[in-house]
Enzyme design. Structure first.
Site, PDB file in Angstrom:
ATOM      1  N   ASN A  10     -86.596  -3.539  37.322  1.00 44.09           N
ATOM      2  CA  ASN A  10     -86.378  -4.169  37.538  1.00 44.09           C
ATOM      3  C   ASN A  10     -86.499  -6.080  37.791  1.00 44.09           C
ATOM      4  O   ASN A  10     -85.153  -6.639  37.626  1.00 44.09           O
ATOM      5  CB  ASN A  10     -85.870  -4.075  39.356  1.00 44.09           C
TER       6      ASN A  10
ATOM      7  N   LYS B  93     -94.338  -9.188  51.109  1.00 39.88           N
ATOM      8  CA  LYS B  93     -92.897  -9.760  51.408  1.00 39.88           C
ATOM      9  C   LYS B  93     -92.715  -7.683  50.503  1.00 39.88           C
ATOM     10  O   LYS B  93     -91.912  -7.631  51.389  1.00 39.88           O
ATOM     11  CB  LYS B  93     -92.138  -9.778  49.862  1.00 39.88           C
TER      12      LYS B  93
ATOM     13  N   SER C 295     -80.753  -4.156  33.065  1.00 39.98           N
ATOM     14  CA  SER C 295     -80.245  -4.850  31.494  1.00 39.98           C
ATOM     15  C   SER C 295     -78.976  -6.012  32.085  1.00 39.98           C
ATOM     16  O   SER C 295     -78.842  -6.350  33.505  1.00 39.98           O
ATOM     17  CB  SER C 295     -80.013  -4.550  30.658  1.00 39.98           C
TER      18      SER C 295
ATOM     19  N   LYS D  96     -81.849 -10.918  27.628  1.00 36.40           N
ATOM     20  CA  LYS D  96     -80.980  -9.789  27.639  1.00 36.40           C
ATOM     21  C   LYS D  96     -80.374  -8.626  26.900  1.00 36.40           C
ATOM     22  O   LYS D  96     -80.740  -7.609  26.539  1.00 36.40           O
ATOM     23  CB  LYS D  96     -80.084  -9.731  28.986  1.00 36.40           C
TER      24      LYS D  96
ATOM     25  N   ASP E  51     -97.558  -9.180  38.735  1.00 35.32           N
ATOM     26  CA  ASP E  51     -97.048 -10.275  38.851  1.00 35.32           C
ATOM     27  C   ASP E  51     -96.316 -10.730  36.976  1.00 35.32           C
ATOM     28  O   ASP E  51     -97.751 -10.610  36.510  1.00 35.32           O
ATOM     29  CB  ASP E  51     -98.100 -10.998  39.388  1.00 35.32           C
TER      30      ASP E  51
ATOM     31  N   TYR F 265     -81.278 -16.831  29.486  1.00 33.51           N
ATOM     32  CA  TYR F 265     -80.829 -15.777  30.314  1.00 33.51           C
ATOM     33  C   TYR F 265     -80.216 -14.989  29.732  1.00 33.51           C
ATOM     34  O   TYR F 265     -80.845 -13.182  29.141  1.00 33.51           O
ATOM     35  CB  TYR F 265     -80.864 -15.831  32.068  1.00 33.51           C
TER      36      TYR F 265
ATOM     37  N   LEU G 145     -81.413  -5.314  44.106  1.00 35.84           N
ATOM     38  CA  LEU G 145     -81.553  -4.457  43.601  1.00 35.84           C
ATOM     39  C   LEU G 145     -82.649  -3.400  43.746  1.00 35.84           C
ATOM     40  O   LEU G 145     -82.274  -2.398  44.064  1.00 35.84           O
ATOM     41  CB  LEU G 145     -80.980  -4.344  42.443  1.00 35.84           C
TER      42      LEU G 145
END
Length: 352
Positions: free
Chosen positions: A128, A73, A182, A219, A101, A215, A48
């Site tokens: 993100n 990367k 989120s 959130k 990081d 997780y 994303l």
């Protein structure tokens, strides 16, 4: 002893809203111009964040910072973006790759200082980067999902919020945005840790660890903290606010977010994404809309480019109490990280 906070998510309504969004809520292709703006996207080498960064460059932002854990990367991502956006030829100068990081507090604070010292303006901070894992891991004394998704994500947000406000003061035509990615999974947890005296102590207890719910909890904590932050800032800020703060839900996307989950859950996720998932490009459109949302979206949870209600209990008296508790206990952690026992001064009026 009975629980102080009885949290009962409405799973049926959440599931119906989710399916409606996945099938009927596809956001349109972004066309809003970001000309002249400096934009930071964390976690922007894949998924994303990468697709959102590509949109921002396509939409003519002046300077794009790819904040990534692995610089090599990030460089590969930059080259891909430059190749794909053919109407621009300034990618070598306009796009920069900076290390960040979020498992490391030192890296997070160093990144914030670099932003404040090297960027004349910051118009958008899109947070993100995040992780999802079932396994128990501890980083700097905190469980890793909470460390990354909550503590250092919010640490970076508070460190950069004054820079965003400064941008509005120096460039009145700018409408700075702080955006945190989120998820609708905040609807799915009963957040049992809210009923303990010290939320973070409980989250750091391996014996009480629920990898399937962690997780979701992370959130939800983002949602609660941001809502309380905005409520406190609104007490002393003009309307419209100098910085628009948004929470954005990209929906279920065919991304690599679950790469650290168990094989069974990865398989389940693969099937779900194959059936109803969005591409990361489509999901990233919601991130772009969050970065140009109007003041009506300040402090709001956005899906498909529009404001959407958070889980119903959050609006109740219980929700307000839990929200305050999460905010105050999180601020103690953040104060300790940044000020190390000294007087906390974020350059913000956090009242309360």
């Amino acid at each position: 002893m009975a629980d102080e906070f009885l949290i009962q998510p409405n799973f049926g309504l959440t599931f119906r809203t989710f399916l409606h969004s996945q099938f009927l809520g596809t956001p349109s292709y972004p066309t809003h111009s970001f000309a002249g703006q400096t934009i930071i996207v964390t976690g922007s080498n894949v998924g994303l964040g990468f697709e959102a960064a590509r949109h921002f460059y396509r939409l003519n932002c002046a300077r794009l910072i790819l904040a990534v854990r692995t610089v090599s990367k990030g460089q590969t991502a930059k080259e891909d973006i430059v190749r794909s956006v053919r109407h621009r030829t300034d990618g070598a100068e306009a796009i920069e790759v900076w290390p960040l990081d979020l498992t490391s507090t030192a890296s997070t604070l160093s990144f914030a200082e670099k932003v404040k010292s090297e960027l004349d303006r910051v118009d958008v901070v899109l947070e993100n980067a995040g992780i999802a894992t079932q396994s128990w891991h501890v980083t700097e004394g905190f469980e890793s999902v909470i460390q990354v998704n909550v503590i250092n994500t919010l640490l970076l947000a508070l460190c950069l919020l004054p820079k965003l406000t400064e941008t509005k003061n120096k460039f009145p035509d700018s409408t700075p945005h702080l955006e945190i990615v989120s998820s609708e999974v905040h609807h799915f947890t009963k957040f049992p840790q809210a009923n303990t005296e010290d939320i973070y102590q409980t989250l750091n207890d391996e014996k009480a660890y629920n990898g399937l719910d962690r997780y979701n909890v992370s959130k939800l904590m983002e949602v609660l903290f941001v809502r309380e932050l905005v409520a406190r800032l609104n007490e002393s800020q003009p309307s419209p606010p100098p910085v628009i703060i948004t929470l954005v839900n990209p929906g279920l996307c065919r991304s690599a977010l679950d790469r650290d989950m168990s094989p069974v859950l990865r398989w389940v996720g693969f099937v779900m994404r194959a059936l109803i998932g969005r591409s990361t490009e489509v999901g990233s459109r919601t991130l772009v809309y969050g970065a140009c949302a109007g003041p009506e979206s300040h402090g709001e949870f956005m899906s498909d480019g529009k404001n959407q209600e958070v889980e119903a209990w959050i609006y109740s008296d219980t929700g307000k109490k839990v929200q305050k508790k999460v905010f105050e206990q999180t601020m103690k952690v953040l104060d300790g990280r940044r000020f190390k026992g000294g007087k906390a001064d974020w350059g913000l009026n956090l009242g309360g």
